[in-house]
Design a protein around this motif. Structure first.
Motif, PDB file in Angstrom:
ATOM      1  N   ALA A  59      -7.705  -2.638 -16.489  1.00 20.13           N
ATOM      2  CA  ALA A  59      -7.503  -3.651 -15.459  1.00 20.13           C
ATOM      3  C   ALA A  59      -6.885  -3.006 -14.229  1.00 20.13           C
ATOM      4  N   LEU A  60      -7.220  -3.567 -13.072  1.00 22.32           N
ATOM      5  CA  LEU A  60      -6.633  -3.134 -11.810  1.00 22.32           C
ATOM      6  C   LEU A  60      -5.387  -3.981 -11.575  1.00 22.32           C
ATOM      7  N   ILE A  61      -4.234  -3.340 -11.588  1.00 20.77           N
ATOM      8  CA  ILE A  61      -2.959  -4.042 -11.456  1.00 20.77           C
ATOM      9  C   ILE A  61      -2.510  -3.977 -10.001  1.00 20.77           C
ATOM     10  N   PRO A  62      -2.276  -5.133  -9.371  1.00 21.00           N
ATOM     11  CA  PRO A  62      -1.869  -5.131  -7.964  1.00 21.00           C
ATOM     12  C   PRO A  62      -0.433  -4.650  -7.772  1.00 21.00           C
ATOM     13  N   THR A  63      -0.210  -3.970  -6.664  1.00 24.85           N
ATOM     14  CA  THR A  63       1.146  -3.540  -6.305  1.00 24.85           C
ATOM     15  C   THR A  63       1.712  -4.387  -5.167  1.00 24.85           C
ATOM     16  N   GLY A  64       0.847  -5.151  -4.495  1.00 24.69           N
ATOM     17  CA  GLY A  64       1.305  -6.018  -3.417  1.00 24.69           C
ATOM     18  C   GLY A  64       1.475  -5.337  -2.072  1.00 24.69           C
ATOM     19  N   PHE A  65       1.053  -4.072  -1.954  1.00 24.10           N
ATOM     20  CA  PHE A  65       1.235  -3.397  -0.667  1.00 24.10           C
ATOM     21  C   PHE A  65       0.029  -2.547  -0.283  1.00 24.10           C
ATOM     22  N   ALA A  66      -0.020  -2.248   0.994  1.00 25.77           N
ATOM     23  CA  ALA A  66      -0.913  -1.240   1.555  1.00 25.77           C
ATOM     24  C   ALA A  66       0.008  -0.191   2.158  1.00 25.77           C
ATOM     25  N   MET A  67      -0.542   0.978   2.473  1.00 24.58           N
ATOM     26  CA  MET A  67       0.328   2.011   3.037  1.00 24.58           C
ATOM     27  C   MET A  67      -0.409   2.889   4.029  1.00 24.58           C
ATOM     28  N   GLU A  68       0.374   3.567   4.820  1.00 26.83           N
ATOM     29  CA  GLU A  68      -0.129   4.517   5.814  1.00 26.83           C
ATOM     30  C   GLU A  68       0.401   5.896   5.450  1.00 26.83           C
ATOM     31  N   ILE A  69      -0.531   6.774   5.127  1.00 26.34           N
ATOM     32  CA  ILE A  69      -0.210   8.145   4.746  1.00 26.34           C
ATOM     33  C   ILE A  69      -0.537   9.033   5.935  1.00 26.34           C
ATOM     34  N   PRO A  70       0.342   9.941   6.343  1.00 26.16           N
ATOM     35  CA  PRO A  70       0.040  10.783   7.493  1.00 26.16           C
ATOM     36  C   PRO A  70      -1.143  11.723   7.233  1.00 26.16           C
ATOM     37  N   PRO A  71      -1.912  12.032   8.279  1.00 23.61           N
ATOM     38  CA  PRO A  71      -2.997  13.008   8.125  1.00 23.61           C
ATOM     39  C   PRO A  71      -2.455  14.316   7.557  1.00 23.61           C
ATOM     40  N   GLY A  72      -3.263  14.962   6.717  1.00 26.96           N
ATOM     41  CA  GLY A  72      -2.846  16.206   6.092  1.00 26.96           C
ATOM     42  C   GLY A  72      -2.190  16.004   4.740  1.00 26.96           C
ATOM     43  N   PHE A  73      -2.091  14.734   4.298  1.00 28.48           N
ATOM     44  CA  PHE A  73      -1.478  14.424   3.008  1.00 28.48           C
ATOM     45  C   PHE A  73      -2.354  13.434   2.250  1.00 28.48           C
ATOM     46  N   GLU A  74      -2.136  13.365   0.944  1.00 26.14           N
ATOM     47  CA  GLU A  74      -2.712  12.349   0.070  1.00 26.14           C
ATOM     48  C   GLU A  74      -1.584  11.833  -0.794  1.00 26.14           C
ATOM     49  N   VAL A  75      -1.815  10.700  -1.446  1.00 27.06           N
ATOM     50  CA  VAL A  75      -0.900  10.228  -2.473  1.00 27.06           C
ATOM     51  C   VAL A  75      -1.690  10.213  -3.772  1.00 27.06           C
ATOM     52  N   GLN A  76      -1.169  10.892  -4.779  1.00 27.94           N
ATOM     53  CA  GLN A  76      -1.788  10.906  -6.102  1.00 27.94           C
ATOM     54  C   GLN A  76      -1.082   9.862  -6.963  1.00 27.94           C
ATOM     55  N   VAL A  77      -1.888   9.025  -7.627  1.00 26.83           N
ATOM     56  CA  VAL A  77      -1.346   8.013  -8.521  1.00 26.83           C
ATOM     57  C   VAL A  77      -1.523   8.513  -9.946  1.00 26.83           C
ATOM     58  N   ARG A  78      -0.435   8.507 -10.701  1.00 31.57           N
ATOM     59  CA  ARG A  78      -0.433   9.089 -12.045  1.00 31.57           C
ATOM     60  C   ARG A  78       0.179   8.114 -13.047  1.00 31.57           C
ATOM     61  N   PRO A  79      -0.166   8.290 -14.327  1.00 38.11           N
ATOM     62  CA  PRO A  79       0.439   7.434 -15.354  1.00 38.11           C
ATOM     63  C   PRO A  79       1.921   7.751 -15.539  1.00 38.11           C
ATOM     64  N   ARG A  80       2.627   6.818 -16.141  1.00 31.22           N
ATOM     65  CA  ARG A  80       4.012   7.055 -16.530  1.00 31.22           C
ATOM     66  C   ARG A  80       4.004   7.567 -17.965  1.00 31.22           C
ATOM     67  N   SER A  81       4.687   8.663 -18.207  1.00 26.53           N
ATOM     68  CA  SER A  81       4.636   9.307 -19.523  1.00 26.53           C
ATOM     69  C   SER A  81       5.206   8.430 -20.630  1.00 26.53           C
ATOM     70  N   GLY A  82       6.226   7.644 -20.341  1.00 23.59           N
ATOM     71  CA  GLY A  82       6.810   6.771 -21.362  1.00 23.59           C
ATOM     72  C   GLY A  82       5.829   5.708 -21.833  1.00 23.59           C
ATOM     73  N   LEU A  83       5.080   5.128 -20.899  1.00 24.47           N
ATOM     74  CA  LEU A  83       4.074   4.127 -21.284  1.00 24.47           C
ATOM     75  C   LEU A  83       2.965   4.772 -22.100  1.00 24.47           C
TER      76      LEU A  83
END
Length: 161
Positions: A59-83
């Motif tokens: 399932a796609l779980i909503p976070t309730g936000f959008a974001m602005e990432i500066p050019p030259g960067f990415e954001v990687q989304v990863r699992p939580r190890s405890g879960l």
């Protein structure tokens, strides 16, 4: 590099319509954490019940936000190890990449690899985000590739031990 300070990058977060602003935005839970924890932020009509993820379901779980990432960067989304360890909860596309030019809603695509149903509650930490620099390659077609000792060996060709 010997430094007491972490390098920082300014990531702008915007709450989306219907989001619960009382839910904590992405945050680092320890001083030297690489990943900022992200929380489920369900719309008003499902906040009380959250979402039940059956074994094998995703399932796609909503976070309730959008974001602005500066050019030259990415954001990687990863699992939580405890879960992952305790419940078999992971991500289908791990790590997920959020590009600097994306401005839409951020969602966490979870999958239940466990044998029991898992209840995701409003405000629960469901993933983590790591900011990373981006290097773009220049791809060119050639007639031959350089030789290496490994050559074309892949998929376990170097052994297990």
């Amino acid at each position: 590099m010997d430094s007491d300070e972490n390098m920082t990058v300014d990531i702008k977060i915007q709450w989306l319509e219907g989001a619960d602003p009382a839910i904590k935005p992405p945050s680092y839970e320890t001083e030297h954490a690489a990943g900022a924890d992200v929380r489920a932020n369900f719309p008003p009509e499902t906040r009380d019940v959250g979402l039940v993820l059956e074994p094998g379901a995703r399932a796609l779980i909503p976070t309730g936000f959008a974001m602005e990432i500066p050019p030259g960067f990415e954001v990687q989304v990863r699992p939580r190890s405890g879960l992952a360890l305790k419940h078999g909860i992971s991500m289908v596309n791990t790590p997920g990449t959020i590009d600097a030019d994306y401005r839409g809603p951020i969602g966490i695509l979870l999958i239940n690899h466990g044998s029991e149903t898992f209840h995701i509650q409003h405000g629960e930490r469901i993933g983590q985000m790591v900011v990373a620099p981006v290097v773009q390659g220049v791809y060119s077609v050639v007639e031959t590739l350089g030789d290496t000792v490994r050559g074309t060996g892949g998929f376990g060709s170097t052994g297990r031990q």
